[in-house]
Design an enzyme around this catalytic site. Structure first.
Site, PDB file in Angstrom:
ATOM      1  N   TYR A  61       4.423  -1.163   9.084  1.00 59.57           N
ATOM      2  CA  TYR A  61       4.798   0.140   8.535  1.00 59.57           C
ATOM      3  C   TYR A  61       6.317   0.275   8.593  1.00 59.57           C
ATOM      4  O   TYR A  61       6.900   0.488   9.636  1.00 59.57           O
ATOM      5  CB  TYR A  61       4.141   1.275   9.325  1.00 59.57           C
ATOM      6  CG  TYR A  61       2.627   1.255   9.306  1.00 59.57           C
ATOM      7  CD1 TYR A  61       1.916   0.486   8.380  1.00 59.57           C
ATOM      8  CD2 TYR A  61       1.891   2.006  10.216  1.00 59.57           C
ATOM      9  CE1 TYR A  61       0.529   0.469   8.376  1.00 59.57           C
ATOM     10  CE2 TYR A  61       0.511   1.996  10.207  1.00 59.57           C
ATOM     11  CZ  TYR A  61      -0.176   1.227   9.289  1.00 59.57           C
ATOM     12  OH  TYR A  61      -1.550   1.209   9.298  1.00 59.57           O
ATOM     13  N   PRO A 207      -9.380   8.192   6.042  1.00 58.24           N
ATOM     14  CA  PRO A 207     -10.543   9.041   6.317  1.00 58.24           C
ATOM     15  C   PRO A 207     -10.663  10.235   5.379  1.00 58.24           C
ATOM     16  O   PRO A 207     -11.724  10.831   5.276  1.00 58.24           O
ATOM     17  CB  PRO A 207     -10.292   9.519   7.754  1.00 58.24           C
ATOM     18  CG  PRO A 207      -8.815   9.456   7.929  1.00 58.24           C
ATOM     19  CD  PRO A 207      -8.365   8.278   7.103  1.00 58.24           C
TER      20      PRO A 207
END
Length: 279
Positions: A61, A207
């Site tokens: 990241y 999610p």
């Protein structure tokens, strides 16, 4: 289906199951520095202040920027805060992800994460992907070394099937699996159930995938009954789906973070759960 217990143990650390995924605190395409660093630090600090004790990051990241940001915002870390990171990707540009399971890369990722996070031991280190071009046993060698030397406490895997999990389990213990899973995309249902049987944490990434129109009405009516948002209901469904699910919704907004965390207060009825589960 399970009643909603809001904690799960990874080793001796009890985790609040609604955690935070830090991937969005980077530049465009998960590449480069986050645009507003002070805001990003505030989001992380607010998460911890609100009881989040599980934060998910990765060497990839940024790459690297995200781990350094977490250390800048939160170090020295609160007791009981588990920061999970990952390694095994080369980043050649925005939105470009190239698996690299060479032992040299994995070793460098582990050492780099320790340094950037300012820790002597990584509580949970996850293999970001199994590299199809490298024998997984070779990839695991530096990970096993790091576990033996105390640099890694627990090991996890990401985007793996049951066969791959079993192969790794025969070589070293694993504590978690991180696969894409949400109310709409349930391709990894069998992996979730296997991880629950094995006592492993299951960490769904993405999610809050936006659902197709056919689910929209179902979520809306249930959300209205709970005076909740559709996102909160989608997270509450995941919490009820299996007691080993740890959630890591990500956001760059403090307000959105606080909204997500309220999902833990929503107790769906069995009927509501079944209604949402029908595809």
């Amino acid at each position: 289906m399970a009643s909603t217990n809001l904690t799960f143990k990874i080793g001796d650390i009890e985790i609040n199951r609604l955690g935070y995924g830090a991937m969005q605190l980077t530049g465009h395409g998960v590449f480069g520095e986050v645009e507003d660093r002070e805001n990003a630090k505030k989001v992380l600090q607010t998460a911890v202040e609100n009881g989040v004790n599980f934060i998910d990051t990765a060497e990839a990241y940024g790459p690297k920027f995200n781990e350094s940001l977490i250390a800048e915002a939160l170090h020295p870390y609160r007791s009981g805060l588990l920061i999970a990171t990952k390694g095994g990707f080369d980043r050649t540009g925005p939105n470009k992800w190239v698996p690299n399971g060479s032992p040299e890369k994995i070793r460098a990722d582990i050492e780099g994460s320790l340094e950037r996070l300012k820790v002597e031991q990584i509580d949970l280190w996850q293999l970001h992907r199994i590299d199809p071009n490298v024998d997984v046993e070779k990839t695991l060698e530096p990970i096993i070394e790091a576990v033996k030397s105390g640099k890694i406490k627990h090991v996890g895997l990401s985007e793996v099937n049951i066969e791959q999990i079993k192969k790794v389990q025969n070589i070293l213990p694993i504590a978690s699996v991180q696969n894409m899973y949400n109310l709409v995309d349930r391709n990894w249902e069998e992996v979730l159930d296997y991880s629950a049987e094995q006592g492993l944490a299951f960490i769904p990434w993405f999610p809050l995938a936006s659902g197709p129109a056919k689910l929209e009405e179902k979520i809306k009516s249930i959300a209205a009954a709970h005076e909740a948002t559709t996102s909160q209901i989608a997270l509450a469904w995941l919490l009820k789906r299996s007691p080993n699910i740890l959630l890591i919704p990500g956001t760059k907004s403090v307000a959105h973070l606080e909204e997500n965390l309220k999902a833990a207060t929503i107790e769906l009825s069995d009927k509501e759960f079944e209604t949402l589960s029908q595809q």
